[in-house]
Design an enzyme around this catalytic site. Structure first.
Site, PDB file in Angstrom:
ATOM      1  N   CYS A   4       0.868  -1.180   0.000  1.00 54.37           N
ATOM      2  CA  CYS A   4       0.000   0.000   0.000  1.00 54.37           C
ATOM      3  C   CYS A   4       0.901   1.225   0.000  1.00 54.37           C
ATOM      4  O   CYS A   4       1.312   1.694   1.059  1.00 54.37           O
ATOM      5  CB  CYS A   4      -0.910  -0.028   1.223  1.00 54.37           C
ATOM      6  SG  CYS A   4      -2.157   1.250   1.241  1.00 54.37           S
ATOM      7  N   CYS A  17      -7.292   5.637  -8.124  1.00 50.78           N
ATOM      8  CA  CYS A  17      -6.809   6.231  -6.887  1.00 50.78           C
ATOM      9  C   CYS A  17      -6.768   7.743  -6.987  1.00 50.78           C
ATOM     10  O   CYS A  17      -6.363   8.295  -8.029  1.00 50.78           O
ATOM     11  CB  CYS A  17      -5.417   5.699  -6.555  1.00 50.78           C
ATOM     12  SG  CYS A  17      -4.775   6.302  -4.971  1.00 50.78           S
TER      13      CYS A  17
END
Length: 428
Positions: A160, A354
């Site tokens: 991440c 994102c």
């Protein structure tokens, strides 16, 4: 009648319950089992860590919403999953039986894999949980009274990377606002082979965009870097060559550090052969169903996705919000089919979308599909990304409070890109 249990109530588990409630038959019932009675909007944690948000700003009490949806809500942690018995043992000594199980727990944070890492007995901060973000804010306030070097990044095995980039530039923005930026050298330390890799081998020109941002904001960086150990005020790292050998070992001083850890599966499912891989991530097929236990499904960060390819330092693959929403929708549809005697036929898209906020600007990217080669490979930057992230925060928190299951990422992204659909089956 079928009893469906959802284990976990984070981003995936909460909307899974809502979408599934619209798919089941009247005689079926849903139970959500979670250790935390509140939902916290994880993408806002970087803002909490600099005082731009408070816990209550990003928290939703799920019990009332679940009740209104007719969903049983049990706030007790799991002790051990027994898939052969269709049973979950809980830490209070009770058990819950199921006909179908959806694992949506998220990961366990593997701070212990690196000496001195993490906020619990270690020397670095985290933004993976709102509790960590609050602790990071306290540490940042203390730091600002005595500024020094800052290190932000992601360790070996992390999957991440976006929040590390976000937090770097959010810190930089806040330091400028406090007139402290000139007193704070900043270094970004990452296991990625290059800036903007993101565990996805880059998306569009994320390499160029993020390197440019770092140069403009005077942030130095180290890639293909392994964290050896962390001591108080000092991080010992190794720069790794392409052949895996150690090029150099360095000691980096810091007054404040935030490093994202590697993830692994949670203890109640760890080591169950055929259900999880060696790291404890749930093995699923294209329909989000476990091959060995076909009445068990997995969604979100807890599922197993193989890395993009070998890198000098191990990098995992991220599971972004749109990807998780896609898994949720596919699982709800497939379970609805199964309950009615049909075969599962919905496949998650697994595209990556994102919005990375930088405090007063940001970078957005879309990878369709996530694994190259792609039909859409797009990235852009600007102040609009910050505004879009704020808008999404407000939208999603309202969505969770109201118990609605409308997918957001797909609609917003289609409008942004001017395309008709994002629903392409994932590769493999």
């Amino acid at each position: 009648m079928a009893h469906i249990v959802i284990l976990g109530a984070g981003l995936g588990g909460s909307i899974m319950a809502y979408e599934l409630a619209d798919q089941i038959r009247k005689e079926d019932r849903i139970t959500v089992v979670t250790k935390d009675p509140a939902y916290h909007f994880v993408p806002s944690n970087p803002w909490v860590a600099v005082g731009w948000r408070k816990r209550e700003d990003i928290t939703v009490d799920l019990a009332e919403t679940m009740r209104k949806k007719g969903i049983e809500f049990r706030t007790v942690a799991a002790e051990k999953l027994h898939p052969e018995e269709n049973r979950i043992a809980l830490v209070d000594g009770s058990s819950i039986n199921y006909d179908y199980l959806i694992i949506a727990t998220g990961p366990e944070l593997a701070f212990d894999e690196i000496q001195g890492l993490g906020p619990h007995g270690g020397h670095t901060q985290s933004i993976c949980h709102v509790d960590h973000a609050e602790t990071a804010w306290e540490a940042f306030e203390a730091f600002c009274r005595k500024p020094g070097p800052i290190i932000v990044g992601a360790v070996q095995g992390a999957s991440c990377f976006g929040p590390a980039y976000e937090f770097t530039f959010i810190l930089e923005t806040e330091l400028r606002r406090r007139k402290l930026r000139d007193k704070v050298p900043m270094t970004f330390v990452t296991s990625e082979p290059y800036i903007g890799h993101l565990g996805l081998d880059g998306v569009g020109d994320t390499k160029g965009l993020l390197e440019s941002e770092m140069r403009e904001k005077h942030v130095k960086w180290m890639t293909s870097t392994r964290v050896k150990r962390v001591e108080e005020g000092k991080m010992v790292v190794e720069e790794i060559a392409d052949d895996g050998s150690v090029k150099a070992e360095k000691e980096l001083p810091f007054g404040f550090a935030m490093m994202l850890p590697a993830f692994r599966g949670i203890k109640p499912i760890m080591g169950i052969e055929g259900l999880v891989n060696p790291r404890g991530f749930v093995i699923v097929d294209e329909h989000q169903r476990n091959p060995k236990y076909p009445n068990v499904f997995g969604i979100g960060v807890c599922i197993a996705i193989p890395p993009m390819g070998p890198t000098p330092v191990p990098c995992g693959v991220p599971k972004t919000g749109f990807m998780i929403e896609s898994m949720v929708t596919a699982t709800a549809h497939n379970l609805g089919n199964i309950l009615r005697g049909k075969e599962p036929d919905e496949v998650g898209t697994w595209n990556a979308v994102c919005l990375a906020d930088f405090g007063d600007s940001g970078v957005a990217f879309v990878a369709q599909p996530q694994i190259p080669p792609r039909n859409v490979n797009w990235a852009s930057s600007g102040k609009w990304v910050h505004l879009a992230k704020v808008g999404f925060e407000k939208y999603f928190i309202r969505k969770v409070k109201k118990g609605t299951s409308e997918p957001f990422y797909e609609k917003a992204t289609m409008k942004m890109l001017g395309i008709d659909k994002l629903k392409e089956p994932r590769k493999g």
